[in-house]
Design an enzyme around this catalytic site. Structure first.
Site, PDB file in Angstrom:
ATOM      1  N   ARG A  21       0.860  -1.176   0.000  1.00  0.00           N
ATOM      2  CA  ARG A  21       0.000   0.000   0.000  1.00  0.00           C
ATOM      3  C   ARG A  21       0.900   1.229   0.000  1.00  0.00           C
ATOM      4  O   ARG A  21       1.951   1.248   0.656  1.00  0.00           O
ATOM      5  CB  ARG A  21      -0.904   0.023   1.240  1.00  0.00           C
ATOM      6  CG  ARG A  21      -2.103  -0.899   1.145  1.00  0.00           C
ATOM      7  CD  ARG A  21      -3.108  -0.432   0.084  1.00  0.00           C
ATOM      8  NE  ARG A  21      -4.275  -1.284  -0.023  1.00  0.00           N
ATOM      9  CZ  ARG A  21      -4.439  -2.266  -0.917  1.00  0.00           C
ATOM     10  NH1 ARG A  21      -3.478  -2.522  -1.804  1.00  0.00           N
ATOM     11  NH2 ARG A  21      -5.549  -2.977  -0.951  1.00  0.00           N
TER      12      ARG A  21
ATOM     13  N   GLU B 230      -3.190   7.696  -4.194  1.00  0.00           N
ATOM     14  CA  GLU B 230      -3.456   7.200  -5.552  1.00  0.00           C
ATOM     15  C   GLU B 230      -4.750   7.777  -6.095  1.00  0.00           C
ATOM     16  O   GLU B 230      -5.717   7.852  -5.340  1.00  0.00           O
ATOM     17  CB  GLU B 230      -3.637   5.668  -5.503  1.00  0.00           C
ATOM     18  CG  GLU B 230      -2.385   4.916  -5.765  1.00  0.00           C
ATOM     19  CD  GLU B 230      -2.576   3.413  -5.611  1.00  0.00           C
ATOM     20  OE1 GLU B 230      -3.562   2.867  -6.127  1.00  0.00           O
ATOM     21  OE2 GLU B 230      -1.708   2.812  -4.966  1.00  0.00           O
TER      22      GLU B 230
ATOM     23  N   HIS C 117      -0.639   0.432 -10.096  1.00  0.00           N
ATOM     24  CA  HIS C 117      -1.345  -0.538  -9.234  1.00  0.00           C
ATOM     25  C   HIS C 117      -1.827  -1.757 -10.043  1.00  0.00           C
ATOM     26  O   HIS C 117      -3.024  -2.037 -10.123  1.00  0.00           O
ATOM     27  CB  HIS C 117      -2.524   0.133  -8.521  1.00  0.00           C
ATOM     28  CG  HIS C 117      -2.919  -0.560  -7.240  1.00  0.00           C
ATOM     29  ND1 HIS C 117      -3.394   0.119  -6.137  1.00  0.00           N
ATOM     30  CD2 HIS C 117      -2.924  -1.870  -6.880  1.00  0.00           C
ATOM     31  CE1 HIS C 117      -3.663  -0.747  -5.167  1.00  0.00           C
ATOM     32  NE2 HIS C 117      -3.393  -1.961  -5.600  1.00  0.00           N
TER      33      HIS C 117
HETATM   34  C1  DGY Z   1      -5.782  -5.701  -3.366  1.00  0.00           C
HETATM   35  O1  DGY Z   1      -6.477  -6.664  -3.703  1.00  0.00           O
HETATM   36  O2  DGY Z   1      -5.706  -5.328  -2.204  1.00  0.00           O
HETATM   37  C2  DGY Z   1      -5.002  -5.005  -4.433  1.00  0.00           C
HETATM   38  O3  DGY Z   1      -4.409  -3.872  -4.009  1.00  0.00           O
HETATM   39  C3  DGY Z   1      -5.806  -4.820  -5.683  1.00  0.00           C
HETATM   40  O4  DGY Z   1      -5.838  -6.052  -6.267  1.00  0.00           O
END
Ligand code: DGY
Length: 323
Positions: free
Chosen positions: A242, A271, A289
């Site tokens: 993250r 983001e 991402h």
């Molecule tokens: C998640 O699933 O947490 C990702 O960041 C997106 O696939």
């Protein structure tokens, strides 16, 4: 028969949307424009299930809306730091996520960024795209060898372990990691991995550091100026977890001033409005991402949500219940 009302906040894979239409009184988001907070609140007032994803901020304000009808949040994503779990629980909502199915693809993106950063791939591509490449030379874009180096993992959950397998068995990398709790020792042994006592120990020893901790208040800015300074000047930082785990301004400074050699980032603070200074740097590889972005994985994520809400509406325990 009365079908439960389901609202989906973003566009999902077509096959999953077809299933949703067959099974539920569903409202899809064909425009794929993210919901505003007001639209999210309205969804919680008007549907039995709200199917969110990692771009939806399901905070206390949204969840405290009057006359809430929703009983379950089926989050499309393994991470659920976009949801205020405490308030969801207080409101009696069930929350599910989509674990397991995105492990390998996200770890692949981790390896991709590691290789891109080590071998200066983004810089090389820019050279060609900008028509500045005038031919091979012995001293051009010299990167770092990956094979045999040490990969340090912060967090040692499923995705970290998958990346460790790829790195260890594919590239002969030595694996070290920090994880607050002790993982399954058979997995540690199979990777000949070493558990470190602290984040600091991983940062100072590894040639490549890859982040695999959950997002949220507990890990916000875990990687800050002080910790970046512990890394080797030849080291690379990879983030597929993250964005807010890394303090952007500190990382930009580290990359500009050469405290570390490079970074590979798939996730960003705020983001999609990443700090524009990242765009000016040569020693950073940037992806939008993409961790779980494969046909197979996105379909599997959608199917996982279908399984979770089907279980809930059948009166049984959803397999991926987090609250
Ligand atoms: C998640 O699933 O947490 C990702 O960041 C997106 O696939």
């Amino acid at each position: 028969m009365h079908k439960p009302k389901v609202i989906v906040t973003r566009q999902w894979p077509a096959e999953v949307e077809t299933q949703l239409k067959a099974l539920y009184d569903v409202q899809l988001n064909t425009s794929d424009i993210p919901f505003t907070p007001e639209q999210l609140k309205h969804a919680f007032q008007s549907a039995d299930a709200v199917l969110t994803t990692v771009t939806d901020t399901i905070n206390a304000e949204v969840l405290s809306v009057e006359n809430i009808r929703a009983k379950i949040i089926g989050n499309f994503g393994v991470g659920y730091n976009n949801i205020d779990i405490v308030t969801a629980k207080a409101q009696g909502l069930v929350v599910t996520n989509t674990p397991h199915v995105l492990t390998e693809c996200t770890a692949d993106i981790g390896m991709l960024l590691l290789l891109m950063s080590a071998r200066r791939a983004s810089e090389g591509e820019r050279l060609i795209l900008n028509k500045q490449w005038i031919g091979w030379k012995p001293t051009q874009l010299i990167g770092q060898k990956v094979t045999g180096k040490t990969l340090g993992l912060i967090g040692f959950g499923r995705i970290a372990q998958a990346m460790a397998r790829k790195a260890h068995f594919g590239f002969g990398m030595k694996i070290i990691f920090f994880n607050p709790s002790a993982p399954d020792q058979t997995i540690v042994d199979s990777l000949q991995a070493t558990r470190c006592d602290s984040v600091e120990e991983v940062l100072s020893e590894a040639h490549f550091v890859s982040l695999h901790c959950p997002g949220g208040a507990a890990t916000k800015h875990l990687i800050n100026e002080e910790r970046l300074k512990l890394m080797r000047p030849s080291a690379h930082l990879i983030n597929t977890a993250r964005g807010d785990v890394v303090e952007s301004q500190a990382l930009i400074k580290a990359l500009k001033e050469g405290w570390i050699a490079g970074a590979g980032l798939d996730v960003f603070e705020n983001e999609p409005n990443l700090d524009p200074e990242f765009l000016e740097l040569n020693n950073v590889s940037l992806l939008p991402h993409l961790g779980s972005a494969t046909e197979e994985t996105r379909l599997a994520m959608g199917n996982r949500v279908l399984t979770n809400i089907a279980a809930y509406f059948a009166g049984t325990e959803p397999p991926d219940r987090v609250v």
